[in-house]
Design a protein around this motif. Structure first.
Motif, short mmCIF file in Angstrom:
data_model
loop_
_atom_site.label_atom_id
_atom_site.label_comp_id
_atom_site.label_asym_id
_atom_site.label_seq_id
_atom_site.Cartn_x
_atom_site.Cartn_y
_atom_site.Cartn_z
N VAL A 11 0.83 -1.21 0.00
CA VAL A 11 0.00 0.00 0.00
C VAL A 11 0.86 1.26 0.00
CG1 VAL A 11 -1.67 1.34 1.35
CG2 VAL A 11 -1.94 -1.14 1.12
N SER A 12 1.96 1.25 0.76
CA SER A 12 2.78 2.45 0.94
C SER A 12 4.12 2.33 0.22
CB SER A 12 3.03 2.69 2.43
OG SER A 12 3.97 3.74 2.60
N ASP A 13 4.48 3.39 -0.50
CA ASP A 13 5.81 3.47 -1.09
C ASP A 13 6.62 4.60 -0.43
OD1 ASP A 13 4.90 5.90 -2.34
OD2 ASP A 13 4.13 4.73 -4.01
N TRP A 14 6.23 4.97 0.80
CA TRP A 14 6.96 6.00 1.56
C TRP A 14 8.31 5.42 1.98
CZ3 TRP A 14 9.34 7.45 6.03
CH2 TRP A 14 9.34 8.80 6.38
N ASN A 15 9.39 5.90 1.36
CA ASN A 15 10.74 5.40 1.63
C ASN A 15 10.82 3.88 1.43
OD1 ASN A 15 13.41 6.35 2.47
ND2 ASN A 15 13.16 4.98 4.21
N HIS A 16 10.08 3.38 0.47
CA HIS A 16 9.98 1.93 0.30
C HIS A 16 9.82 1.61 -1.19
CE1 HIS A 16 9.01 -2.20 0.90
NE2 HIS A 16 7.71 -2.07 0.71
N GLY A 17 10.94 1.60 -1.91
CA GLY A 17 10.90 1.40 -3.35
C GLY A 17 10.49 0.01 -3.78
N VAL A 219 13.16 18.67 -6.15
CA VAL A 219 13.43 17.40 -5.47
C VAL A 219 12.13 16.90 -4.87
CG1 VAL A 219 14.55 16.31 -3.49
CG2 VAL A 219 15.83 17.90 -4.90
N ARG A 220 11.86 15.60 -5.05
CA ARG A 220 10.73 14.95 -4.39
C ARG A 220 11.27 13.73 -3.64
NH1 ARG A 220 5.72 16.80 -6.17
NH2 ARG A 220 5.10 15.92 -4.15
N GLY A 221 10.91 13.61 -2.38
CA GLY A 221 11.37 12.50 -1.57
C GLY A 221 11.15 12.81 -0.10
N VAL A 222 11.58 11.90 0.77
CA VAL A 222 11.30 12.05 2.20
C VAL A 222 12.59 11.91 3.02
CG1 VAL A 222 8.97 11.16 1.92
CG2 VAL A 222 10.81 9.58 2.54
N ARG A 223 12.46 12.24 4.30
CA ARG A 223 13.50 12.10 5.31
C ARG A 223 14.68 13.05 5.09
NH1 ARG A 223 14.49 5.80 6.51
NH2 ARG A 223 15.24 6.65 8.50
N TYR A 224 14.39 14.23 4.53
CA TYR A 224 15.42 15.24 4.36
C TYR A 224 15.58 16.03 5.67
CZ TYR A 224 15.93 14.51 -0.64
OH TYR A 224 16.21 13.95 -1.86
N PRO A 225 16.77 16.03 6.26
CA PRO A 225 16.97 16.79 7.50
C PRO A 225 16.97 18.29 7.22
CG PRO A 225 19.05 15.87 6.73
CD PRO A 225 17.97 15.33 5.83
N GLU A 226 16.89 19.07 8.27
CA GLU A 226 16.80 20.51 8.12
C GLU A 226 18.03 21.07 7.41
OE1 GLU A 226 15.56 24.17 7.78
OE2 GLU A 226 14.30 22.50 8.46
N ALA A 227 19.21 20.52 7.68
CA ALA A 227 20.41 21.02 7.02
C ALA A 227 20.33 20.83 5.51
CB ALA A 227 21.65 20.31 7.57
N ALA A 228 19.78 19.71 5.08
CA ALA A 228 19.62 19.46 3.64
C ALA A 228 18.60 20.42 3.04
CB ALA A 228 19.19 18.02 3.41
N LEU A 229 17.52 20.68 3.76
CA LEU A 229 16.50 21.60 3.25
C LEU A 229 17.06 23.02 3.13
CD1 LEU A 229 13.38 20.33 5.25
CD2 LEU A 229 14.04 19.80 2.89
N ARG A 230 17.90 23.40 4.07
CA ARG A 230 18.53 24.73 3.97
C ARG A 230 19.42 24.81 2.74
NH1 ARG A 230 19.30 24.18 9.65
NH2 ARG A 230 21.47 23.57 9.30
N ALA A 231 20.16 23.73 2.45
CA ALA A 231 21.02 23.72 1.27
C ALA A 231 20.20 23.81 -0.02
CB ALA A 231 21.88 22.46 1.27
N LEU A 232 19.07 23.13 -0.04
CA LEU A 232 18.20 23.20 -1.22
C LEU A 232 17.67 24.62 -1.40
CD1 LEU A 232 16.16 19.87 -0.89
CD2 LEU A 232 18.06 20.34 -2.44
N GLY A 240 9.64 19.32 -2.77
CA GLY A 240 8.21 19.04 -2.79
C GLY A 240 7.76 17.94 -1.87
N GLY A 241 8.68 17.33 -1.11
CA GLY A 241 8.28 16.25 -0.21
C GLY A 241 7.91 14.97 -0.93
N TRP A 242 7.15 14.15 -0.23
CA TRP A 242 6.77 12.82 -0.75
C TRP A 242 5.94 12.96 -2.03
CZ3 TRP A 242 1.76 10.66 -1.11
CH2 TRP A 242 1.73 9.30 -1.45
N LEU A 243 6.18 12.04 -2.94
CA LEU A 243 5.38 11.95 -4.17
C LEU A 243 5.00 10.50 -4.38
CD1 LEU A 243 4.31 13.49 -6.71
CD2 LEU A 243 6.42 12.76 -7.86
#
Length: 377
Positions: A11-17, A219-232, A240-243
């Protein structure tokens, strides 16, 4: 035949390819007239994380996008022996709880009339060897691994008597080019942060080239820490978060190019395993530039189907070329799509699985049920 898949989650593909691939495999089996059901635990961290992140809407969306797929949720009181009693083939994913892995093997050894396979699509055999070593696979007929390097790890460690390479692939009923879609951006990368397994690579192969070229990038995806978001944000890259995976083909169609950034364990210890996003991107006909990995099994035609960038500087140069030379980009995308269609669809993988299963000759008993299986390899 009736197939039963023990999954971490379908059912879920959240961080689960792995959900992407199993959905495609099950859909292909159903189209061929087989029966296919997925079992997943009630406490699946992927499904629970998805609900915590997005609410219950994606669960309903899954049923809308994949109405043919049957999923049953199990908990501690679930009767697994009854569930597998009518199955011809049971495929158990490596994220299944060790006690359940062992229990299913015990049922098979005790005379269970089904073929039992273990399916590994992760790098834990290298990065967390004890997790795999403690699994009791003695009752399993064979193991499926998603790359030859992983297969060799299993054989070398004695984790299974019969081990087959079974690469992931694209569900081309979902992943295909979409015509007449307006290009909203230059570059898209769809991938999760990866537990610091590729943090430096994300910066050098995506964030910095996008910043230096002043690309419209997402970028679309999950589990990005705040330091990564600042760099983006500093690079003016939209996060854009989870897709949902069902929405990925359109995201590819709305952009002019994409990149692939493999996790470090695959590059360093398990060469030849590109992971599923490469298959899916090429199936959508989008030009792809990849950070280094070693295609030891000759799955693709590097330089023809996609481009390798050895470092961030080369990634910048190749992105500039792809984005400024439409004919070159179109030719490369067409080549990548042709390779997927010829070799790497979920239909191809179902063919491979059925060939493996055919080597287990069933012995029939009076009532037509399978009494036992004999391997002939």
């Amino acid at each position: 035949m009736r197939f039963l898949f023990y999954t971490h989650s379908l059912v879920s593909d959240w961080n689960h390819g792995n959900a992407h691939f199993l959905r495609g495999v099950m859909r292909d089996l159903l189209r061929r007239g087989h029966d296919a059901v997925a079992l997943e635990p009630r406490d699946s961290w992927s499904r629970l994380s998805l609900i915590a992140d997005q609410g219950v809407g994606p669960i309903a969306a899954f049923r809308k996008h994949f109405p043919e797929l049957r999923v049953e949720i199990y908990d501690a009181d679930f009767d697994h022996e009854a569930a597998i009693s009518e199955a011809d083939v049971v495929v158990v994913h490596e994220w299944t709880e060790p006690a359940l892995v062992a229990e299913l093997g015990r049922i098979r050894r005790a005379g269970g009339s089904f073929t039992l396979a273990f399916h590994d699509t992760h790098h834990r055999a290298v990065t967390a060897k004890s997790d795999i070593a403690r699994l009791d696979l003695s009752g399993y007929d064979f193991v499926l691994t998603f790359g030859e390097a992983l297969r060799e790890r299993y054989l070398g460690a004695g984790w299974g008597r019969h081990v087959f390479t079974w690469h992931e692939a694209a569900d081309t009923s979902l992943f295909h080019p979409i015509a007449n879609v307006e290009k909203r951006g230059d570059l898209v990368w769809i991938g999760n942060w990866g537990d610091d397994e590729r943090s430096a690579e994300i910066t050098s192969f995506f964030v910095e080239p996008a910043r230096q070229l002043r690309l419209t990038a997402t970028v679309r995806g999950v589990r990005y820490p705040e330091a990564a978001l600042r760099a983006l944000r500093a690079a003016r890259v939209v996060y854009g978060g989870w897709l949902a995976n069902a929405a990925v083909p359109r995201a590819f169609a709305e952009h002019r190019a994409t990149v692939h950034i493999p996790r470090r364990p695959y590059v360093e210890a398990l060469p030849g395993i590109p992971t599923i996003r490469v298959f899916e991107a090429l199936a959508c006909g989008i030009p792809l530039i990849s950070a280094p990995w070693n295609d030891t099994e000759g799955l693709f035609r590097p330089g023809t189907d996609f481009l390798f960038a050895r470092n961030g500087k080369e990634m910048k140069r190749l992105l500039r070329q792809v984005l400024s030379e439409p004919a070159f980009a179109q030719e490369m995308a067409a080549s990548g799509l042709a390779t997927i269609q010829a070799r790497h669809t979920c239909g191809h993988r179902v063919d491979e699985l059925l060939r493996i299963l055919a080597s287990y000759r069933p012995k029939k008993v009076a009532d037509g049920r399978i009494a036992s299986k004999e391997i002939a390899i």
